[in-house]
Design an enzyme around this catalytic site. Structure first.
Site, short mmCIF file in Angstrom:
data_model
loop_
_atom_site.label_atom_id
_atom_site.label_comp_id
_atom_site.label_asym_id
_atom_site.label_seq_id
_atom_site.Cartn_x
_atom_site.Cartn_y
_atom_site.Cartn_z
N GLY A 129 13.45 28.89 -33.74
CA GLY A 129 12.79 28.26 -34.89
C GLY A 129 11.62 29.04 -35.47
CB VAL A 145 2.97 28.03 -22.61
CG1 VAL A 145 3.63 29.18 -23.33
CG2 VAL A 145 3.43 26.68 -23.15
CB ALA A 181 5.53 27.33 -26.77
N GLY A 182 6.32 24.53 -28.40
CA GLY A 182 5.98 23.12 -28.58
C GLY A 182 7.10 22.21 -28.14
N GLY A 218 4.70 6.02 -33.70
CA GLY A 218 5.78 6.40 -32.79
C GLY A 218 5.68 7.83 -32.28
CE1 TYR A 224 4.91 17.94 -31.52
CE2 TYR A 224 4.35 16.81 -33.57
CZ TYR A 224 4.81 17.94 -32.89
OH TYR A 224 5.14 19.08 -33.61
N PRO A 243 2.62 22.91 -39.66
CG PRO A 243 4.19 24.08 -38.40
CD PRO A 243 2.95 23.28 -38.27
N GLY A 244 4.92 21.36 -41.94
CA GLY A 244 5.54 20.06 -42.24
C GLY A 244 7.02 20.26 -42.46
CB ILE A 293 9.79 23.91 -40.42
CG1 ILE A 293 8.34 23.80 -40.93
CG2 ILE A 293 10.33 25.32 -40.58
CD1 ILE A 293 8.13 24.08 -42.39
P1 NAP Z 1 11.96 24.88 -31.51
O1 NAP Z 1 13.02 25.42 -32.38
O2 NAP Z 1 12.29 23.85 -30.50
O3 NAP Z 1 11.21 26.11 -30.79
C1 NAP Z 1 10.24 25.89 -29.81
C2 NAP Z 1 10.45 26.88 -28.68
O4 NAP Z 1 9.37 26.68 -27.73
C3 NAP Z 1 11.76 26.65 -27.93
O5 NAP Z 1 12.41 27.86 -27.64
C4 NAP Z 1 11.29 25.95 -26.66
O6 NAP Z 1 12.13 26.09 -25.56
C5 NAP Z 1 9.96 26.66 -26.44
N1 NAP Z 1 9.14 25.93 -25.48
C6 NAP Z 1 9.03 24.58 -25.33
N2 NAP Z 1 8.23 24.30 -24.30
C7 NAP Z 1 7.81 25.48 -23.79
C8 NAP Z 1 7.01 25.84 -22.69
N3 NAP Z 1 6.45 24.91 -21.89
N4 NAP Z 1 6.78 27.15 -22.43
C9 NAP Z 1 7.35 28.11 -23.21
N5 NAP Z 1 8.15 27.83 -24.26
C10 NAP Z 1 8.39 26.53 -24.53
O7 NAP Z 1 10.80 24.20 -32.38
P2 NAP Z 1 10.13 24.61 -33.79
O8 NAP Z 1 10.48 23.56 -34.75
O9 NAP Z 1 10.36 26.05 -34.10
O10 NAP Z 1 8.61 24.38 -33.40
C11 NAP Z 1 7.66 25.43 -33.26
C12 NAP Z 1 6.28 24.81 -33.28
O11 NAP Z 1 6.07 24.18 -34.55
C13 NAP Z 1 6.10 23.71 -32.23
O12 NAP Z 1 4.80 23.79 -31.71
C14 NAP Z 1 6.26 22.43 -33.03
O13 NAP Z 1 5.59 21.36 -32.44
C15 NAP Z 1 5.66 22.85 -34.36
N6 NAP Z 1 6.09 22.03 -35.50
C16 NAP Z 1 7.37 22.08 -35.96
C17 NAP Z 1 7.73 21.33 -37.08
C18 NAP Z 1 9.10 21.35 -37.67
O14 NAP Z 1 9.32 20.65 -38.68
N7 NAP Z 1 10.05 22.07 -37.12
C19 NAP Z 1 6.77 20.51 -37.70
C20 NAP Z 1 5.49 20.47 -37.19
C21 NAP Z 1 5.16 21.25 -36.09
P3 NAP Z 1 13.15 24.85 -25.23
O15 NAP Z 1 14.16 24.85 -26.34
O16 NAP Z 1 13.70 25.17 -23.90
O17 NAP Z 1 12.30 23.60 -25.23
#
Ligand code: NAP
Length: 232
Positions: free
Chosen positions: A12, A46, A73-74, A133, A137, A167-168, A170
């Site tokens: 992502g 992490v 990472a999240g 909900g 987070y 981010p919003g 994504i």
């Molecule tokens: P994603 O596609 O799930 O990518 C997150 C990556 O982080 C995954 O590879 C995940 O591995 C890894 N991860 C999770 N826990 C971890 C840990 N303890 N140590 C190391 N790596 C870890 O999510 P994304 O949407 O790209 O999100 C990236 C960031 O943006 C996150 O912090 C998320 O909260 C934030 N965010 C995203 C959105 C959105 O709309 N997508 C909106 C607001 C904020 P696993 O797959 O094994 O868990």
């Protein structure tokens, strides 16, 4: 050439940031639970300081001192407040907040030593207004914004900038998994988004590439929303 570490770099947003920083000429290493396509991809959790330190030691020995850190990472979380177990609360805070603490603290010393550094924390647009909900987070991501501002004040004199991107909405595996589980509706959200589209990981990577650049040196402690205008 600078060495950049991107957590969550296997998927992502983190993946797009790693690709963009590599294209911009950085040496890029990723730290993620999952393996990724990079030459310098380290599998580590992490939330585990020992694993983070081990991965960073390998990165330093191969690429030199870390001067750019992006915490992407999240772990998401959807549950009504009354149903959040303390274990779940702790896990969500552990990944989203404590993971950022570990990674920042593990690299800040070497940034201070050279008098230059860039940290970008990926928080969440949910922090603008809260989300019913998602209390665990949103609490974790709001704390990341606070941590960002405090580190910016503390380390500005050392030549280090610290900013957050919330981010919003994504288009990533995390968002699509939330949609599949019925926690969000992509089409409805697009209709409520002023620019009328879903965000791409590259939208976030572009903002991040700017914040880690030399020319962004006067920008620190900022929360730069990238959300198609949904939160202003
Ligand atoms: P994603 O596609 O799930 O990518 C997150 C990556 O982080 C995954 O590879 C995940 O591995 C890894 N991860 C999770 N826990 C971890 C840990 N303890 N140590 C190391 N790596 C870890 O999510 P994304 O949407 O790209 O999100 C990236 C960031 O943006 C996150 O912090 C998320 O909260 C934030 N965010 C995203 C959105 C959105 O709309 N997508 C909106 C607001 C904020 P696993 O797959 O094994 O868990």
């Amino acid at each position: 050439m600078k060495t950049a570490v991107v957590t969550g770099g296997a998927s992502g947003i983190g993946r797009a940031i790693a690709q963009r920083l590599a294209a911009d000429g950085h040496h890029v290493a990723t730290i993620d639970l999952q393996p990724s396509e990079y030459d310098f991809a380290y599998t580590a959790d992490v939330t585990d300081r020992e694993q983070v330190d081990t991965a960073l030691d390998k990165i330093r020995s191969q690429l030199g001192p870390v001067s750019v850190l992006v915490n992407a990472a999240g772990l998401d979380g959807f549950s009504s407040f009354g149903d959040i177990t303390f274990d779940t609360w702790q896990r969500v805070l552990n990944v989203n907040l404590n993971g950022v603490f570990h990674c920042c603290q593990a690299v800040i010393g070497e940034m201070v030593e050279v008098g230059w550094g860039r940290i970008v924390n990926i928080s969440s647009s949910s922090t603008h207004s809260g989300v019913a909900g998602m209390a665990h987070y949103v609490a974790a991501k709001s704390a990341v914004n606070g941590l960002t501002k405090s580190l910016a004040l503390e380390y500005g004199p050392s030549g280090i900038t610290v900013n957050a991107i919330p981010p919003g909405f994504i288009d990533t595996p995390m968002l699509r998994s939330a949609e599949q589980r019925g926690f969000t509706n992509v089409e409805k959200t697009i209709a409520m988004t002023p620019v009328r589209r879903i965000g791409t990981p590259e939208d976030i990577a572009a903002a991040c590439a700017f914040l880690v650049s030399e020319e962004a040196g006067y920008i620190t402690g900022q929360i730069l929303g990238v959300n198609g205008g949904r939160n202003t």
